[in-house]
Design an enzyme around this catalytic site. Structure first.
Site, PDB file in Angstrom:
ATOM      1  N   ASP A 179      -2.631  -1.141   2.226  1.00  0.00           N
ATOM      2  CA  ASP A 179      -3.205  -2.028   2.417  1.00  0.00           C
ATOM      3  C   ASP A 179      -4.127  -2.997   1.685  1.00  0.00           C
ATOM      4  O   ASP A 179      -4.107  -3.033   0.611  1.00  0.00           O
ATOM      5  CB  ASP A 179      -5.078  -1.856   3.939  1.00  0.00           C
ATOM      6  CG  ASP A 179      -4.270  -2.572   4.815  1.00  0.00           C
ATOM      7  OD1 ASP A 179      -3.729  -3.614   4.687  1.00  0.00           O
ATOM      8  OD2 ASP A 179      -5.514  -2.009   5.729  1.00  0.00           O
TER       9      ASP A 179
ATOM     10  N   ASP B  98      -0.958  -6.667  12.968  1.00  0.00           N
ATOM     11  CA  ASP B  98      -2.224  -4.673  13.681  1.00  0.00           C
ATOM     12  C   ASP B  98      -1.741  -5.112  15.410  1.00  0.00           C
ATOM     13  O   ASP B  98      -2.872  -4.649  15.322  1.00  0.00           O
ATOM     14  CB  ASP B  98      -3.210  -5.500  13.013  1.00  0.00           C
ATOM     15  CG  ASP B  98      -3.682  -4.854  11.482  1.00  0.00           C
ATOM     16  OD1 ASP B  98      -2.519  -4.054  11.138  1.00  0.00           O
ATOM     17  OD2 ASP B  98      -4.656  -5.490  11.248  1.00  0.00           O
TER      18      ASP B  98
END
Ligand SMILES: *[C@@H]1O[C@H](CO)[C@@H](O)[C@H](O)[C@H]1NC(C)=O
Ligand SMILES: *[C@@H]1O[C@H](CO)[C@@H](O)[C@H](O)[C@H]1NC(C)=O
Ligand SMILES: *[C@@H]1O[C@H](CO)[C@@H](O)[C@H](O)[C@H]1NC(C)=O
Ligand SMILES: *[C@@H]1O[C@H](CO)[C@@H](O)[C@H](O)[C@H]1NC(C)=O
Ligand SMILES: *[C@@H]1O[C@H](CO)[C@@H](O)[C@H](O)[C@H]1NC(C)=O
Ligand SMILES: *[C@@H]1O[C@H](CO)[C@@H](O)[C@H](O)[C@H]1NC(C)=O
Ligand SMILES: *[C@@H]1O[C@H](CO)[C@@H](O)[C@H](O)[C@H]1NC(C)=O
Ligand SMILES: *[C@@H]1O[C@H](CO)[C@@H](O)[C@H](O)[C@H]1NC(C)=O
Ligand SMILES: *[C@@H]1O[C@H](CO)[C@@H](O)[C@H](O)[C@H]1NC(C)=O
Ligand SMILES: *[C@@H]1O[C@H](CO)[C@@H](O)[C@H](O)[C@H]1NC(C)=O
Ligand SMILES: *[C@@H]1O[C@H](CO)[C@@H](O)[C@H](O)[C@H]1NC(C)=O
Ligand SMILES: *[C@@H]1O[C@H](CO)[C@@H](O)[C@H](O)[C@H]1NC(C)=O
Length: 737
Positions: free
Chosen positions: A494, A556
């Site tokens: 990430d 997301d």
């Protein structure tokens, strides 16, 4: 005689085939693909490179368009140029802009020589497309600035079967003083006076890849990232299209930068109507010193041409990227169905609770269990996002025995109905640090910063300066230590913020070279680990990272309706096989929308990596019962997603009934995803016209159980009746008879 003669023909034929892609008649150069020609020439009087044609097949050089010149616009301003500089009569934006030791920024690159060969060299330290001598041919055009002793070598590589051209360049400082690169557009060319529209994708967190189309008008249109990373705001991709171009018809030119840092894309229409395109580094983050004898290498940019609309352009990118960009061994492999612990648990995890969760995942039929954020930090336990980032040691309160025995327990489960172990994967964010961390206390100088300016936090974190070799080595050793500490088969990498303070504008370019060194090292050392990129969702969904990693988390935002727009937008340039897509719980965390399990799973099945991001124990009994069949369906569809061709049949911006279709590589099978966004009583659902079938062949379908010709499916279409209600979906299989 014959015995000798036969092998000779083979050799000659092979030479002829690869040589044919690039020809030079004098210094008139032709790059030829199956359905594309790219022509340019050296102007015999100036030594400058003049653009002739980029588009459908063309065999000859025709005299250029006449441009009326005057005291103001003359010389190079009237030419279509391949590698424009400024300061010598061209008033448009340059592709190359160099500041010399005396502050002057005039350059004069003129043709010296060229070289043509089969194959394609790699770009040192940078990601790039690759191929064998049968796949790709390369033309190097060598230019020299005699005044400053600076050389420029342009590299054009054509992949004939993909209608794709990759370009990059190298600048060598042959002088005795330093030079500074101020602008570097990897791809630059000038289109003739044509009416064109420009399509790009803009967005933000949870809102990536929204298509926007605008007329190319007089003046400049620029979009860029100054965030240090390719970012959610824009992607380093744009297309030029004829105003009448559709998904399946008309001319489309696509441009994509193979790079993860700040970039700029500019389209400039000048007084004579010519349209200049520039795609490369963002000049605001370009101030690159090149010492005597040193070489600057630009990132690569890829251009594709299609006469079959945006869909044709996208399929060229998809095939090129799957076969000649992505080098991960997972690219062609069915990806494991995964369950990620995040949405179910966030930071509240420990060995006991995660083993229990892994057991629940196993019962659903999941193949890979992923532990997300929250597992690390000793002095600064990562119990929330204000501490611990940078300290990649398991939190002893949560994992008293470390990761190994925990992962063994996860691996001890078998995937439902198989004898295979449940795989284990882990989350990391190795380019970032919390000030509340042992790493930061020890190395405050390792973060991106500018003198004593405040180091601005977002999400309570700072960015490590990955341009520093010691930071690169630290990341390599921290991630290697994690991978070697237990049986880790997947890593979600990430990256959750942009870069604010840079000590020097070109720190971003140095960062990218460092990042590529790090991930090249890790993916080479651990080829068995499946890496998935993530940057608060699709913040780094770019061709640079796709060179090393086979997949990227798409957004997301897992709301299935929004996801449809995001995924179809992403598919303009990147293959669905590279997208990570998960079914999450309802009401959706981002939009609070409630959408059926069926629709949510259908949207997620359109991606290479399918999974779940929820707490199984919080699913309704009906949902739990549905999961095994959903997994079976996702597994059946996955091979078509990985290697089939993708067709956007209708997009949500333009239709209440968006749809998409995959056609298998052999053409024998196709799967269609059809959606209804809003319930309507009127109008009726338009016929769903399919694409990519063999007109003459006959295919059965699972919608009405009929068997029709490819022509019927493509020209008359299928009539779908959706159940009444919002967010309905259907999957239809076609099988060649
Ligand atoms: C190159 O193309 C131009 C037309 O643009 C033509 O005048 C010239 O003769 C060509 N050169 C060669 C060597 O064919
Ligand atoms: C593209 O080229 C291939 C091979 O030459 C040919 O079969 C195909 O019909 C062409 N497609 C178009 C749209 O021109
Ligand atoms: C420029 O320098 C390079 C590297 O030193 C050398 O190989 C090349 O021949 C030089 N080029 C010219 C035109 O002097
Ligand atoms: C010139 O470049 C060299 C090599 O990159 C560098 O070490 C040096 O500091 C530079 N000098 C100046 C004055 O920028
Ligand atoms: C994936 O398969 C394609 C087609 O067979 C092949 O060209 C490509 O090299 C493969 N990619 C990798 C990374 O193995
Ligand atoms: C593990 O986490 C669960 C859920 O928060 C909690 O109930 C349990 O007490 C924790 N166990 C340990 C050993 O910390
Ligand atoms: C974050 O976790 C730390 C350590 O457990 C704790 O001291 C702090 O209060 C937490 N902060 C927030 C905002 O919850
Ligand atoms: C450090 O952690 C403490 C406790 O969670 C928190 O209150 C503080 O804001 C954090 N500091 C920074 C700079 O994030
Ligand atoms: C794995 O399962 C077996 C059989 O249930 C059990 O004996 C063993 O202790 C387990 N191992 C771990 C590491 O949990
Ligand atoms: C898979 O296992 C479940 C029970 O765990 C069973 O009900 C189901 O029939 C099995 N499916 C197949 C295809 O074997
Ligand atoms: C990875 O980096 C380490 C240390 O930085 C080095 O020892 C190792 O040889 C590198 N491995 C590869 C495959 O590049
Ligand atoms: C098509 O065939 C399937 C399987 O035989 C059956 O379940 C379904 O009802 C049929 N659909 C129609 C529209 O006839």
């Amino acid at each position: 005689m014959i015995l000798f003669w036969v092998p000779c023909v083979f050799i000659l034929l092979a030479g002829w085939v690869s040589g044919e892609a690039i020809t030079a008649t004098g210094t008139n150069f032709t790059l030829t693909g199956d359905n594309v020609s790219y022509l340019f020439q050296i102007d015999p009087t100036t030594g400058d490179i003049i653009s002739d044609h980029f588009g459908g097949p063309a065999d000859d050089f025709v005299p250029p368009a006449y441009v009326f010149s005057n005291g103001w616009n003359a010389g190079l301003a009237t030419k279509r140029r391949e590698f424009p500089d400024i300061g010598r009569s061209d008033f448009r934006l340059p592709a190359i802009h160099i500041e010399h030791s005396d502050g002057s920024t005039v350059s004069e690159f003129t043709y010296q020589s060229h070289e043509i060969f089969a194959g394609k060299p790699t770009l040192p330290g940078l990601p790039s497309t690759y191929g064998t001598e049968d796949d790709v041919s390369t033309l190097l055009v060598k230019l020299y600035d005699n005044y400053w002793d600076v050389s420029a070598v342009l590299s054009y590589s054509i992949f004939p079967h993909y209608n794709a051209i990759a370009r990059s360049f190298k600048i060598t400082n042959n002088g005795t003083r330093n030079i500074t690169i101020q602008r570097a557009a990897s791809f630059s060319t000038d289109f003739p006076n044509l009416d064109l529209n420009m399509i790009e994708v803009h967005g933000d967190w949870a809102h990536e890849f929204n298509r926007v189309e605008r007329t190319v008008d007089y003046g400049e249109t620029t979009f860029r990232s100054t965030e240090g990373f390719s970012s959610h705001l824009h992607n380093p991709f744009f297309a030029l299209v004829s105003p009448a171009t559709t998904e399946s018809t008309g001319e489309a030119w696509g441009f994509n930068l193979v790079y993860t840092g700040s970039f700029a894309a500019t389209v400039e229409r000048f007084s004579h109507g010519f349209v200049r395109i520039l795609l490369g580094l963002n000049p605001l983050h370009t101030n690159i010193n090149v010492g005597p004898g040193d070489i600057f290498t630009s990132p690569e940019a890829v251009a594709v041409y299609s006469s079959q609309g945006l869909g044709g352009m996208s399929r060229s990118f998809h095939d090129l990227y799957r076969n000649h960009l992505s080098r991960s061994g997972f690219t062609n492999q069915t990806r494991p169905i995964l369950l990620n612990s995040w949405e179910g648990n966030e930071f509240d995890i420990n060995e006991t609770s995660l083993v229990k969760l892994a057991g629940e995942a196993q019962e659903l039929g999941v193949e890979l269990f992923v532990m997300d954020d929250g597992w690390f930090g000793v002095e600064y336990p990562r119990n929330n996002d204000s501490l611990g980032l940078g300290d990649w040691t398991p939190n002893p309160a949560k994992f008293p025995h470390g990761l190994k025995p925990f992962v063994e327990q996860v691996n001890n489960y078998t995937v439902r109905n198989t004898s295979r172990s449940l795989k284990f994967g882990i989350w990391v964010e190795p380019e970032m640090v919390n000030p509340n961390s042992t790493l930061y206390k020890q190395h405050p100088d390792w973060v991106m910063h500018s003198g004593r300016h405040t180091r601005t936090l977002t999400r309570n974190q700072l960015v490590l300066n990955v341009g520093l070799p010691e930071v690169q080595d630290h990341i390599i050793s921290s991630v290697s230590r994690i991978i070697e500490s237990a049986n880790i088969e997947y890593i979600k990498w990430d990256n959750n913020r942009g870069i604010h303070q840079q000590g020097h504008p070109s720190d971003d370019y140095a960062y990218m070279l460092g990042l590529y060194r790090v991930i090249d090292n890790l993916t080479t050392t651990y080829p068995h680990v499946l890496f998935e990129g993530c940057a608060s969702g699709g913040g780094r969904f770019d061709a640079g990272l796709l060179h090393y990693w086979p997949q990227h988390w798409t957004s997301d935002n897992t709301d299935a309706s929004d996801r449809l727009t995001i995924q179809l937008g992403t598919s303009l340039v990147y293959p669905p096989s590279a997208m990570g897509c998960h079914v999450s719980a309802i009401p959706n965390g981002v939009t609070k929308r409630n959408i059926s399990m069926e629709y949510r799973s259908h949207v997620a099945m359109m991606c290479g990596s399918f999974g779940f991001e929820l707490n199984p124990s919080e699913m309704s009994e009906d949902e739990q019962k549905a999961v095994p069949a959903i997994i079976e369906q996702a597994q059946a569809i996955n091979p078509l997603v990985l290697s089939g061709s993708f067709h956007r049949l209708a997009i949500p911006d333009k239709s209440n009934w968006p749809a998409a279709q995959f056609v298998s590589r052999t053409g024998d099978q196709s799967v269609v995803f059809a959606f209804q966004q809003k319930a309507t009583t009127k109008p009726s659902v338009p016929p769903l016209k399919l694409q990519g079938l063999d007109s003459k062949a006959r295919y059965s379908n699972t919608l009405d159980n009929g068997t029709y010709s490819g022509a019927t499916y493509m020209n008359a279409g299928l009539n779908i009746r959706f159940p009444t209600g919002d967010y309905k979906s259907k999957i239809i299989w076609l099988n060649r008879q």
